[in-house]
Design a protein around this motif. Structure first.
Motif, mmCIF file in Angstrom:
data_model
loop_
_atom_site.group_PDB
_atom_site.id
_atom_site.type_symbol
_atom_site.label_atom_id
_atom_site.label_comp_id
_atom_site.label_asym_id
_atom_site.label_seq_id
_atom_site.Cartn_x
_atom_site.Cartn_y
_atom_site.Cartn_z
ATOM 1 N N GLU A 254 0.778 -1.319 -0.029
ATOM 2 C CA GLU A 254 0.006 -0.008 0.120
ATOM 3 C C GLU A 254 0.877 1.274 -0.046
ATOM 4 O O GLU A 254 0.398 2.453 -0.565
ATOM 5 N N THR A 255 2.152 1.359 0.695
ATOM 6 C CA THR A 255 2.860 2.307 0.881
ATOM 7 C C THR A 255 3.526 2.858 -0.568
ATOM 8 O O THR A 255 3.772 3.967 -0.644
ATOM 9 N N GLU A 256 3.390 1.986 -1.604
ATOM 10 C CA GLU A 256 3.705 2.362 -2.900
ATOM 11 C C GLU A 256 2.912 3.497 -3.439
ATOM 12 O O GLU A 256 3.352 4.353 -4.428
ATOM 13 N N LEU A 257 1.691 3.730 -2.999
ATOM 14 C CA LEU A 257 0.773 4.672 -3.430
ATOM 15 C C LEU A 257 1.521 6.005 -2.930
ATOM 16 O O LEU A 257 1.572 7.284 -3.620
ATOM 17 N N LEU A 258 2.204 6.096 -1.890
ATOM 18 C CA LEU A 258 2.813 7.280 -1.419
ATOM 19 C C LEU A 258 3.752 7.732 -2.404
ATOM 20 O O LEU A 258 4.000 8.951 -2.870
ATOM 21 N N VAL A 259 4.794 6.647 -2.826
ATOM 22 C CA VAL A 259 5.546 6.882 -3.731
ATOM 23 C C VAL A 259 5.182 7.408 -4.873
ATOM 24 O O VAL A 259 5.576 8.568 -5.811
ATOM 25 N N GLU A 260 3.941 7.176 -5.523
ATOM 26 C CA GLU A 260 3.358 7.333 -6.755
ATOM 27 C C GLU A 260 2.763 8.916 -6.698
ATOM 28 O O GLU A 260 2.849 9.571 -7.602
ATOM 29 N N GLN A 261 2.406 9.059 -5.395
ATOM 30 C CA GLN A 261 1.884 10.522 -5.522
ATOM 31 C C GLN A 261 3.016 11.572 -5.313
ATOM 32 O O GLN A 261 2.735 12.475 -6.042
ATOM 33 N N ALA A 262 3.932 11.017 -4.542
ATOM 34 C CA ALA A 262 5.286 11.759 -4.660
ATOM 35 C C ALA A 262 5.876 12.139 -6.051
ATOM 36 O O ALA A 262 6.143 13.450 -6.307
ATOM 37 N N LEU A 263 5.986 11.157 -6.830
ATOM 38 C CA LEU A 263 6.590 11.189 -8.128
ATOM 39 C C LEU A 263 5.465 12.150 -9.217
ATOM 40 O O LEU A 263 6.149 12.798 -9.879
ATOM 41 N N ALA A 264 4.454 11.867 -8.579
ATOM 42 C CA ALA A 264 3.288 12.580 -9.621
ATOM 43 C C ALA A 264 3.479 14.030 -9.462
ATOM 44 O O ALA A 264 3.349 15.056 -10.449
ATOM 45 N N PHE A 265 3.715 14.650 -8.390
ATOM 46 C CA PHE A 265 3.674 15.845 -7.635
ATOM 47 C C PHE A 265 5.002 16.556 -8.165
ATOM 48 O O PHE A 265 5.068 17.642 -8.921
ATOM 49 N N VAL A 266 6.195 15.764 -7.914
ATOM 50 C CA VAL A 266 7.464 16.233 -8.555
ATOM 51 C C VAL A 266 7.386 16.300 -10.060
ATOM 52 O O VAL A 266 8.001 17.164 -10.734
ATOM 53 N N ARG A 267 6.828 15.542 -10.819
ATOM 54 C CA ARG A 267 6.852 15.601 -12.259
ATOM 55 C C ARG A 267 6.011 16.457 -12.844
ATOM 56 O O ARG A 267 6.296 16.975 -13.971
ATOM 57 N N GLN A 268 4.825 16.737 -12.002
ATOM 58 C CA GLN A 268 3.966 17.810 -12.747
ATOM 59 C C GLN A 268 4.420 19.182 -12.445
ATOM 60 O O GLN A 268 4.562 19.883 -13.436
ATOM 61 N N LEU A 269 5.405 19.494 -11.452
ATOM 62 C CA LEU A 269 5.690 20.698 -11.282
ATOM 63 C C LEU A 269 7.357 20.796 -11.915
ATOM 64 O O LEU A 269 8.023 21.977 -12.212
ATOM 65 N N GLN A 270 7.801 19.766 -12.485
ATOM 66 C CA GLN A 270 9.417 19.747 -12.983
ATOM 67 C C GLN A 270 10.322 19.930 -11.890
ATOM 68 O O GLN A 270 11.418 19.208 -11.675
ATOM 69 N N ARG A 271 10.052 21.110 -11.181
ATOM 70 C CA ARG A 271 11.119 21.361 -9.892
ATOM 71 C C ARG A 271 10.339 22.210 -9.168
ATOM 72 O O ARG A 271 9.229 22.832 -9.591
ATOM 73 N N PRO A 272 10.966 22.628 -8.033
ATOM 74 C CA PRO A 272 10.331 23.430 -7.039
ATOM 75 C C PRO A 272 9.921 24.661 -7.562
ATOM 76 O O PRO A 272 10.653 25.364 -8.516
ATOM 77 N N PRO A 273 8.675 25.361 -7.498
ATOM 78 C CA PRO A 273 8.294 26.730 -7.942
ATOM 79 C C PRO A 273 9.648 27.491 -7.568
ATOM 80 O O PRO A 273 10.461 27.713 -6.417
ATOM 81 N N GLY A 274 9.748 28.645 -8.275
ATOM 82 C CA GLY A 274 10.848 29.453 -8.116
ATOM 83 C C GLY A 274 12.270 29.088 -8.838
ATOM 84 O O GLY A 274 13.184 29.749 -8.945
ATOM 85 N N GLY A 275 12.074 27.922 -9.292
ATOM 86 C CA GLY A 275 13.433 27.501 -10.098
ATOM 87 C C GLY A 275 14.582 27.049 -9.296
ATOM 88 O O GLY A 275 15.794 26.805 -9.595
ATOM 89 N N ARG A 276 14.330 26.688 -7.795
ATOM 90 C CA ARG A 276 15.246 26.400 -7.092
ATOM 91 C C ARG A 276 15.519 25.047 -7.318
ATOM 92 O O ARG A 276 14.624 24.149 -7.565
ATOM 93 N N TYR A 277 16.683 24.541 -7.405
ATOM 94 C CA TYR A 277 17.239 23.077 -7.041
ATOM 95 C C TYR A 277 17.960 22.899 -6.032
ATOM 96 O O TYR A 277 18.383 23.698 -5.287
ATOM 97 N N PRO A 278 18.012 21.812 -5.528
ATOM 98 C CA PRO A 278 17.274 20.600 -5.728
ATOM 99 C C PRO A 278 15.936 20.285 -5.196
ATOM 100 O O PRO A 278 15.684 21.235 -4.239
#
Ligand code: GLN
Length: 299
Positions: free
Chosen positions: A103-127
């Protein structure tokens, strides 16, 4: 204790194993028999089929015998093998840490979806700065560090034994330099700086009264500190809800695993706190509430 027959072929032993596991009350007896045999022979299921006509060497038979004895007394298979799969990767596990649940894989899927949708943190900061609260065997920290190229992860746990295991798993999967391990009782050891873009946590959330109803494998072998969430199962979730805003950046995301029966109570807790917005509950593959997702207010 009846010994497994010496000199028997692997295919015959598989049948005996399934029968013995079933008699011990283990539901997934065929799957577990294959996992045990594969572990002893160091091969996958296809390898087992190919080896079916061969005899099992005596030292391996003894190893299998010892493992079967432990499993018949309802010790979890993951602790016997010292390893369990999560996100299709093998992780070292032991009684100091919770066994990874699918079930915990759902948490990973959600995290990756968020990261991929935004590409990177708003404001262009990395990492991407990610915090894993109560890392245990390190599955969330390690998988996110592997999947997100620019991830910089802080993984914390109050148990030194868990941190040692998480560190070993990070090394095994080549991401040790992307993860900082911190001994901390929830957020107590972190500076109150809104440093993280994304926070993930699988805290203890089982109601104390439900602890007694858990399977013997869980109840008698897994660490209660990773399961027992107090009277309503919400003790640790409340602490996270209260303390997290100090370390989550404005607009940052929290993904929190919850119990299937905590949908209303957990959502209410976060909705009541003005630091958060957009609280949603996401169901797992079984259709049960499993992950609370919310954003921190923008300012
Ligand atoms: N899902 C686990 C169980 O039911 C509980 C995990 C947890 O408390 N974080 O055994």
């Amino acid at each position: 204790m009846v010994e497994l027959p010496a000199g028997a072929r692997i295919g015959e032993l598989r049948v005996v194993l399934i029968d013995r596991l079933r008699r011990a009350g283990i539901e997934e007896a065929a799957i577990e028999a294959d996992l045990l045999l594969g572990w002893v022979l160091n091969c996958d299921r296809a390898g087992l089929v190919l080896a079916a006509e061969q005899p099992l060497a005596e030292p391996l038979r003894q190893r299998l015998q010892a493992a079967l004895k432990r499993r018949e007394s309802r010790e979890p298979l993951a602790y016997i093998m010292g390893e369990w799969e999560f996100w299709s990767l093998p992780f070292a596990v032991g009684p100091a840490v919770l066994i990874p649940r699918p079930e915990t894989e759902l948490l990973v899927e959600q995290a990756l979806a968020f990261v991929r949708q935004l590409q990177r943190p708003p404001g262009g900061r990395y990492p991407w700065r990610i915090l894993d609260l109560g890392t245990g065997s390190g599955i969330l920290a390690v998988v996110l560090a592997r999947e997100i190229a620019s991830a910089q992860v802080v993984a914390l746990d109050r148990s030194p034994a868990a941190l040692a295991m998480a560190r070993a798993n990070a090394r095994r999967h080549g991401v040790a330099e992307k993860i900082t391990f911190v001994g901390s009782d929830w957020l107590s050891a972190l500076a109150a700086r809104p440093a993280f873009d994304l926070v993930v946590a699988n805290p203890p959330y089982v109601c104390r009264s439900a602890m007694l109803t858990l399977q013997p494998e869980v109840r008698e072998h897994e660490p209660h500190t990773a399961l027992d969430g107090g009277r309503q199962g919400l003790d640790d979730i409340k602490i996270i809800c209260r303390d997290l805003p100090a370390v989550l950046r404005p607009d940052g995301l929290l993904l929190l695993e919850i119990g299937w029966d905590q949908k209303t109570a957990a959502a209410e807790l976060f909705n009541r706190n003005p630091a958060y917005r957009q609280t949603e509950i996401i169901n797992d593959l079984a259709g049960l509430p499993r992950v609370l997702r919310c954003r921190k207010e923008e300012c």
